[in-house]
Design a protein around this motif. Structure first.
Motif, PDB file in Angstrom:
ATOM      1  N   ASN A   4      -7.030  -3.484  -6.663  1.00 61.43           N
ATOM      2  CA  ASN A   4      -7.158  -4.479  -5.772  1.00 61.43           C
ATOM      3  C   ASN A   4      -6.124  -4.744  -5.080  1.00 61.43           C
ATOM      4  O   ASN A   4      -5.491  -4.403  -3.579  1.00 61.43           O
ATOM      5  CB  ASN A   4      -8.046  -6.080  -6.045  1.00 61.43           C
ATOM      6  N   LEU A   6      -2.989  -2.495  -5.475  1.00 64.83           N
ATOM      7  CA  LEU A   6      -2.133  -1.393  -4.782  1.00 64.83           C
ATOM      8  C   LEU A   6      -3.383  -1.614  -2.848  1.00 64.83           C
ATOM      9  O   LEU A   6      -2.185  -0.739  -2.487  1.00 64.83           O
ATOM     10  CB  LEU A   6      -2.343  -0.756  -5.745  1.00 64.83           C
ATOM     11  N   ARG A   7      -4.520  -1.238  -3.175  1.00 62.96           N
ATOM     12  CA  ARG A   7      -5.073  -1.366  -2.151  1.00 62.96           C
ATOM     13  C   ARG A   7      -5.171  -1.604  -1.165  1.00 62.96           C
ATOM     14  O   ARG A   7      -5.189  -1.222   0.183  1.00 62.96           O
ATOM     15  CB  ARG A   7      -7.029  -1.155  -3.037  1.00 62.96           C
ATOM     16  N   ALA A   9      -1.917  -3.496   0.356  1.00 63.42           N
ATOM     17  CA  ALA A   9      -1.016  -3.011  -0.401  1.00 63.42           C
ATOM     18  C   ALA A   9      -0.627  -1.362   0.917  1.00 63.42           C
ATOM     19  O   ALA A   9      -0.204  -1.384   1.688  1.00 63.42           O
ATOM     20  CB  ALA A   9       0.242  -2.860  -1.424  1.00 63.42           C
ATOM     21  N   ARG A  10      -1.669  -0.166   0.327  1.00 62.53           N
ATOM     22  CA  ARG A  10      -2.238   0.809   0.798  1.00 62.53           C
ATOM     23  C   ARG A  10      -2.478   0.177   2.218  1.00 62.53           C
ATOM     24  O   ARG A  10      -2.453   0.991   2.950  1.00 62.53           O
ATOM     25  CB  ARG A  10      -2.447   1.675   0.071  1.00 62.53           C
ATOM     26  N   ALA A  11      -3.349  -0.482   2.775  1.00 63.55           N
ATOM     27  CA  ALA A  11      -4.189  -0.947   3.546  1.00 63.55           C
ATOM     28  C   ALA A  11      -3.131  -0.952   4.464  1.00 63.55           C
ATOM     29  O   ALA A  11      -3.287  -0.633   5.455  1.00 63.55           O
ATOM     30  CB  ALA A  11      -5.390  -1.305   3.521  1.00 63.55           C
ATOM     31  N   ARG A  12      -2.347  -1.879   4.105  1.00 69.60           N
ATOM     32  CA  ARG A  12      -0.800  -2.426   4.617  1.00 69.60           C
ATOM     33  C   ARG A  12      -0.263  -1.167   5.190  1.00 69.60           C
ATOM     34  O   ARG A  12      -0.006  -1.821   6.512  1.00 69.60           O
ATOM     35  CB  ARG A  12      -0.010  -3.899   4.531  1.00 69.60           C
ATOM     36  N   LEU A  13       0.419  -0.574   4.632  1.00 66.60           N
ATOM     37  CA  LEU A  13       1.606   0.172   4.577  1.00 66.60           C
ATOM     38  C   LEU A  13       1.007   1.656   5.316  1.00 66.60           C
ATOM     39  O   LEU A  13       1.790   2.284   6.132  1.00 66.60           O
ATOM     40  CB  LEU A  13       1.917   0.473   3.288  1.00 66.60           C
ATOM     41  N   PHE A  14      -0.479   2.402   4.601  1.00 68.10           N
ATOM     42  CA  PHE A  14      -0.446   3.451   5.555  1.00 68.10           C
ATOM     43  C   PHE A  14      -2.398   3.053   6.501  1.00 68.10           C
ATOM     44  O   PHE A  14      -3.099   3.465   5.625  1.00 68.10           O
ATOM     45  CB  PHE A  14      -1.172   4.404   4.610  1.00 68.10           C
TER      46      PHE A  14
END
Length: 62
Positions: A4, A6-7, A9-14
């Protein structure tokens, strides 16, 4: 729990693509698409695949 984080963080970065553009240098075709992420991806893929490879260059005026 780690998944959760990582998901998130990925949503914020990309962030998902809300707009995209396709342009051909040779003939001057420019397409701008905006909307839902899936719509943008499918439309750009369709335009880029259907654009003829040996496209005719547009005439340039001096």
């Amino acid at each position: 729990m780690l998944a959760n984080l990582l998901r998130a963080a990925r949503a914020r970065l990309f962030p998902p693509n809300k707009s995209a553009a396709f342009s051909c240098i040779r003939c001057g075709l420019v397409v701008h698409v905006s909307g839902d992420r899936d719509y943008v991806r499918n439309t750009i893929l369709t335009v880029s695949e259907s654009h003829p490879r040996p496209c005719k260059p547009k005439s340039r005026t001096l």
